[in-house]
Design a protein around this motif. Structure first.
Motif, PDB file in Angstrom:
ATOM      1  N   GLY A 110      -1.222  13.476   6.779  1.00 18.51           N
ATOM      2  CA  GLY A 110      -2.907  13.352   6.635  1.00 18.51           C
ATOM      3  C   GLY A 110      -2.929  11.585   5.877  1.00 18.51           C
ATOM      4  O   GLY A 110      -4.231  11.539   5.054  1.00 18.51           O
ATOM      5  N   THR A 111      -2.113  10.766   6.024  1.00 18.55           N
ATOM      6  CA  THR A 111      -2.445   8.842   5.255  1.00 18.55           C
ATOM      7  C   THR A 111      -3.130   8.311   6.392  1.00 18.55           C
ATOM      8  O   THR A 111      -2.953   8.589   7.427  1.00 18.55           O
ATOM      9  CB  THR A 111      -1.229   9.048   4.977  1.00 18.55           C
ATOM     10  N   ASN A 112      -4.110   7.921   5.920  1.00 21.80           N
ATOM     11  CA  ASN A 112      -4.871   6.816   6.525  1.00 21.80           C
ATOM     12  C   ASN A 112      -4.422   5.905   5.790  1.00 21.80           C
ATOM     13  O   ASN A 112      -4.773   5.346   4.713  1.00 21.80           O
ATOM     14  CB  ASN A 112      -6.063   7.333   6.843  1.00 21.80           C
ATOM     15  N   ALA A 113      -3.840   4.387   6.693  1.00 23.72           N
ATOM     16  CA  ALA A 113      -3.571   3.357   6.106  1.00 23.72           C
ATOM     17  C   ALA A 113      -4.129   2.585   6.947  1.00 23.72           C
ATOM     18  O   ALA A 113      -3.627   2.187   8.058  1.00 23.72           O
ATOM     19  CB  ALA A 113      -2.400   3.437   5.700  1.00 23.72           C
ATOM     20  N   PHE A 114      -4.610   1.508   6.953  1.00 27.96           N
ATOM     21  CA  PHE A 114      -5.553   0.453   7.403  1.00 27.96           C
ATOM     22  C   PHE A 114      -4.798  -1.186   6.336  1.00 27.96           C
ATOM     23  O   PHE A 114      -5.169  -0.885   5.489  1.00 27.96           O
ATOM     24  CB  PHE A 114      -6.221   0.088   8.103  1.00 27.96           C
ATOM     25  N   ILE A 158       2.474  -1.338   4.125  1.00 27.09           N
ATOM     26  CA  ILE A 158       2.236   0.304   4.224  1.00 27.09           C
ATOM     27  C   ILE A 158       3.781   0.691   4.034  1.00 27.09           C
ATOM     28  O   ILE A 158       4.356   0.845   4.846  1.00 27.09           O
ATOM     29  CB  ILE A 158       1.137   0.117   5.701  1.00 27.09           C
ATOM     30  N   ARG A 159       3.451   1.550   3.008  1.00 22.43           N
ATOM     31  CA  ARG A 159       4.548   2.070   2.855  1.00 22.43           C
ATOM     32  C   ARG A 159       3.942   3.542   2.922  1.00 22.43           C
ATOM     33  O   ARG A 159       3.748   4.657   1.921  1.00 22.43           O
ATOM     34  CB  ARG A 159       5.413   1.520   1.676  1.00 22.43           C
ATOM     35  N   VAL A 160       4.288   4.803   3.925  1.00 21.75           N
ATOM     36  CA  VAL A 160       4.283   6.085   3.970  1.00 21.75           C
ATOM     37  C   VAL A 160       5.627   6.835   3.691  1.00 21.75           C
ATOM     38  O   VAL A 160       5.858   7.232   4.361  1.00 21.75           O
ATOM     39  CB  VAL A 160       3.561   6.283   5.120  1.00 21.75           C
ATOM     40  N   GLU A 161       5.468   7.281   2.273  1.00 28.78           N
ATOM     41  CA  GLU A 161       6.563   8.053   1.524  1.00 28.78           C
ATOM     42  C   GLU A 161       6.619   9.877   2.442  1.00 28.78           C
ATOM     43  O   GLU A 161       5.381   9.564   2.777  1.00 28.78           O
ATOM     44  CB  GLU A 161       6.087   8.125   0.363  1.00 28.78           C
ATOM     45  N   LYS A 162       7.909  10.832   2.311  1.00 30.79           N
ATOM     46  CA  LYS A 162       7.914  11.754   2.752  1.00 30.79           C
ATOM     47  C   LYS A 162       6.791  12.259   1.948  1.00 30.79           C
ATOM     48  O   LYS A 162       6.449  12.586   0.521  1.00 30.79           O
ATOM     49  CB  LYS A 162       9.311  11.707   2.985  1.00 30.79           C
ATOM     50  N   GLN A 216       1.280  -1.038  -0.380  1.00 31.62           N
ATOM     51  CA  GLN A 216      -0.101  -0.534  -0.015  1.00 31.62           C
ATOM     52  C   GLN A 216       0.448   1.216  -0.394  1.00 31.62           C
ATOM     53  O   GLN A 216       1.467   1.579   1.179  1.00 31.62           O
ATOM     54  CB  GLN A 216      -0.870  -0.091   1.298  1.00 31.62           C
ATOM     55  N   GLY A 217       1.077   2.227  -1.089  1.00 29.76           N
ATOM     56  CA  GLY A 217       2.520   2.914  -1.442  1.00 29.76           C
ATOM     57  C   GLY A 217       1.233   4.591  -0.940  1.00 29.76           C
ATOM     58  O   GLY A 217       0.122   4.631  -2.015  1.00 29.76           O
ATOM     59  N   PRO A 252       2.796  -8.851   9.166  1.00 26.86           N
ATOM     60  CA  PRO A 252       2.693  -6.804   8.647  1.00 26.86           C
ATOM     61  C   PRO A 252       3.638  -6.424   8.517  1.00 26.86           C
ATOM     62  O   PRO A 252       4.373  -6.624   9.027  1.00 26.86           O
ATOM     63  CB  PRO A 252       1.061  -6.957   9.709  1.00 26.86           C
ATOM     64  N   ASN A 253       3.823  -5.348   7.851  1.00 28.11           N
ATOM     65  CA  ASN A 253       5.025  -4.866   8.242  1.00 28.11           C
ATOM     66  C   ASN A 253       4.307  -3.055   7.561  1.00 28.11           C
ATOM     67  O   ASN A 253       3.896  -2.910   6.677  1.00 28.11           O
ATOM     68  CB  ASN A 253       6.105  -4.855   6.586  1.00 28.11           C
ATOM     69  N   LEU A 254       5.729  -2.342   8.253  1.00 27.86           N
ATOM     70  CA  LEU A 254       4.736  -0.547   8.575  1.00 27.86           C
ATOM     71  C   LEU A 254       6.002  -0.004   7.854  1.00 27.86           C
ATOM     72  O   LEU A 254       7.251  -0.295   8.353  1.00 27.86           O
ATOM     73  CB  LEU A 254       4.329  -0.166  10.062  1.00 27.86           C
ATOM     74  N   GLU A 255       6.286   0.685   6.969  1.00 30.74           N
ATOM     75  CA  GLU A 255       7.335   1.740   6.935  1.00 30.74           C
ATOM     76  C   GLU A 255       6.694   3.611   6.331  1.00 30.74           C
ATOM     77  O   GLU A 255       6.427   3.800   5.180  1.00 30.74           O
ATOM     78  CB  GLU A 255       8.219   1.342   5.747  1.00 30.74           C
TER      79      GLU A 255
END
Lengths: 268, 432
Positions: B322-326, B314-318, B285-286, B344-347
């Motif tokens: 205001g990202t919501n990721a589930f 889940i990858r939230v880039e710089k 999930q980018g 599961p992994n978070l970045e």
């Protein structure tokens, strides 16, 4: 006329003995109220009768018209005519009320195609909103709706004996009256025998108990007529719990019926 | 590298000059790349080490595929779907039949003479050697376009596959233009003892809404190493669903990139592996833009000696404030010999975000079973109801709800077979 006979029933949970010799006989059409303080073993009794995992029977017998229920898996106990109305009905995601009851009727050799109409009929009798019928079992239902749902199931399944574990908790006055009336009606309509576990006498205002039993520390310490419930409401359980402690050793050694007439005598 | 997948073989496939040149380049990249191994995190727990690519070869150029497997389930799904805007059928990766009934939908076979160049791979990239392999050997990539602001009936793509030890490369690019509302059903069926490497790219333009369902009905000896990638634009919405039923080893990687503010993706999947099957899911999930939202729910069951893997990132880039990721993955293990892994992994490279992940692997809940049994439902029936109910949470949210009843029935029939197999005590040995 059917008979549910509980003799010297002992059971433990996590190695701790909770039921320490219960004796009780319920016949068709009779209502028996089982009252008692928190932790006295009321809910354990209901779970043990249906064979909930984690409850280990360490002694005694339970028979329904001579059939040894404790030898049977849970679903066969239900098929034999026992119903459990749970205090905290469990959510079963993705499984509808109609599917579950349909399978139960099929296993009983009854016509499962009638289940939809039966459910609607029973829902109307206890004021269970038809909107909830499509929901998975107990999912997103309030405590009160769950109890109405249990009562709907009782009505559809037509058991011989119902063990109702605090069917009155979480209900408002209207719901309580509807549920109690439905159960009371079943005692005449289908000659249902009832073992109603409750904290409060308000249930018994509509559902008239033929016998009242007080459970304390895993034993019935006193049994009486309907008037006993009213007495308990005035005096509480404290006196009975003490009585139980005083006579506890003897009763355990004897393993026989506890409570009974002599203990009921102190009541006016 | 296998002679079957030589650069010359790729270059010999039909198509316009640009496509042939791109195939050749991709074939060189593939030849230079190593096949992944289970030592890589993205392939951990997979059966990739059991794959011998030399045992497979691409269909001979110029020779049309056979009649194509036509499982009755495929036809039933199409009937259930009702009116469609387009039905596209491929056989062994080549366009076999095409019926477009809505001018808002355009379908192009990019291997046809004169087909205009388009940016294949811009969305999917080449996360591994298999993506390059598909790029090199896809005989007829298809481009499906939904015009701006239109809302056509569902578009159906059916890949009928057959062959003995064939390597098959379906490829499709779906472009939902801005403001369009569309849905696509893609079915992969048949496969024999082949290796299927499908690639699907979904381009959801600004303010468009796309529902996509991938139904995998492969034969029990077939392998799938699939890639599905999406790019979701400003205030656009994607609901992407995967339903995995068949295959021996069936892997599907789903990458979803939210590239502009306000984009949303909902990724769901339901899988049921029995016998000696393995279902393997990888998701990314980018989040590349502010105020984006992704919500993932993967639910599966394993029976007999089957296995499943879910590994999600889940990858939230710089800059993606205001990202919501589930992310939630739940697995039901029906028998002792079955096994599910959930990783599961978070970045997260940004502060102002809300992310959560949950994962669960376990048998049927004892208290649910007790509840149904206490109503008089026999143990085996109660287990079946609970297992199907568990999977139903995904089925009931499919973007094409008309498929639900048939898929429920397919899962129920499969569960019945799994229970019969378990009762017989003769689970087949694992094979590749």
């Amino acid at each position: 006329m059917s008979e549910l006979v509980i003799e010297g029933l002992r059971a433990s949970v996590s190695g701790k003995e909770i039921l320490r010799g219960i004796d009780l006989v319920v016949r068709s059409g009779e209502v028996h109220a089982v009252m008692g303080p928190n932790g006295s073993g009321k809910s354990t009794l209901s779970h043990v009768l249906l064979g909930r995992p984690g409850y280990v029977v360490t002694g005694g017998r339970v028979t329904l018209d001579g059939v040894d229920l404790l030898e049977l898996p849970t679903w066969r106990r239900a098929q034999a005519g026992l119903f459990l109305g749970m205090q905290y009905p469990i959510e079963v995601p993705g499984v509808s009320l109609e599917d579950a009851l349909g399978e139960s009727l099929r296993a009983r050799g009854r016509d499962a195609s009638a289940v939809r109409d039966l459910v609607r009929e029973e829902a109307a009798r206890v004021g269970f909103d038809e909107r909830f019928l499509a929901r998975p079992l107990n999912v997103d239902l309030s405590g009160g709706e769950r109890k109405r749902n249990e009562t709907v199931q009782l009505g559809v399944l037509r058991p011989r004996f119902a063990v109702l574990d605090e069917i009155d908790s979480g209900l408002d006055v209207d719901a309580l009256r509807a549920v109690a009336r439905r159960v009371e009606a079943a005692t005449t309509e289908i000659d249902l025998g009832v073992l109603a576990i409750t904290h409060y006498t308000r249930l018994l205002g509509v559902l008239r108990a033929d016998r009242t039993h007080v459970l304390s520390r895993g034993r019935i310490v006193v049994s009486g007529g309907p008037e006993l419930a009213g007495e308990l409401e005035r005096t509480g359980y404290a006196g009975w719990a003490e009585e139980e402690t005083a006579t506890g050793d003897g009763a355990r050694a004897g393993g026989g019926p506890a409570g009974g007439g002599s203990l009921a005598e102190p009541l006016p | 590298m296998s002679p079957s997948f030589a650069t010359e073989t790729a270059a010999a496939l039909e198509g316009p000059a640009w496509l042939r040149a791109e195939r050749e380049d991709a074939a060189r990249r593939f030849a230079a790349a190593a096949l992944p191994t289970a030592a890589l995190e993205e392939w951990r727990y997979s059966r990739i080490d059991a794959l011998d690519l030399d045992r497979f070869s691409p269909p001979t150029p110029g020779v049309a595929g056979g009649a194509g497997a036509a499982p009755a389930e495929v036809d039933a799904l199409l009937t259930a779907l009702g009116p469609t805007a387009a039905v596209i059928e491929t056989r062994d990766g080549r366009l076999a039949a095409l019926r477009v009934t809505d001018p808002a939908v355009t379908v192009e076979d990019l291997s046809a003479a004169g087909a205009a160049r388009c940016e294949l791979g811009a969305i999917a990239g080449e996360p591994d050697a298999f993506a390059a392999l598909n790029r090199a050997f896809a005989p007829a990539p298809l481009r499906v376009r939904v015009s701006e602001g239109s809302s056509p009936a569902p578009i159906v793509v059916v890949h009928r596959l057959e062959g003995t030890r064939a390597a098959l490369f379906p490829r499709i690019l779906v472009e939902a233009a801005s403001g369009s509302v569309a849905s696509v059903l893609e079915v992969v069926a048949g496969g024999g003892s082949s290796l299927v490497v499908p690639v699907t790219e979904l381009d959801v333009a600004d303010a468009a809404s796309l529902g996509y369902v991938h139904v995998q009905l492969l034969d029990e000896d077939a392998w799938q190493v699939g890639l599905q990638a999406s790019r979701v634009g400003r205030d656009a919405r994607l609901t992407s669903a995967a339903v995995a039923i068949g295959g021996d080893y069936a892997r599907l990687r789903t990458d979803s990139a939210l590239v502009a503010p306000g984009g949303e993706s909902r990724l769901i999947a339901v899988y049921f592996a029995a016998g000696a099957q393995m279902h393997d899911f990888r998701t990314v999930q980018g989040h590349l833009a502010p105020r984006t939202r992704s919500d993932l729910l993967y639910k599966g069951a394993v029976a007999n000696g089957a296995r499943s893997v879910y590994s999600g990132l889940i990858r939230v880039e710089k800059g993606a404030r205001g990202t919501n990721a589930f992310q939630a993955n739940r697995n039901l293990v029906l028998h002792e010999g079955a096994h599910a892994d959930s990783v599961p992994n978070l970045e997260i490279e940004e502060n102002d975000v809300r992310c959560s992940h949950a994962s669960a692997v376990g048998p049927i809940a004892e208290d649910q079973l007790f509840y149904l049994e206490s109503r008089g439902v026999p143990t085996d029936v109660a287990s079946r109801l609970i297992a199907l109910g568990f999977l139903d949470e995904v089925i009931e949210h499919l973007p094409l709800p008309r498929l639900a009843a048939l898929l429920r029935a397919a899962l129920a029939a499969k569960l019945e077979r799994a229970e019969a197999l378990e009762a017989g005590g003769a689970a087949p040995g694992e094979g590749a």
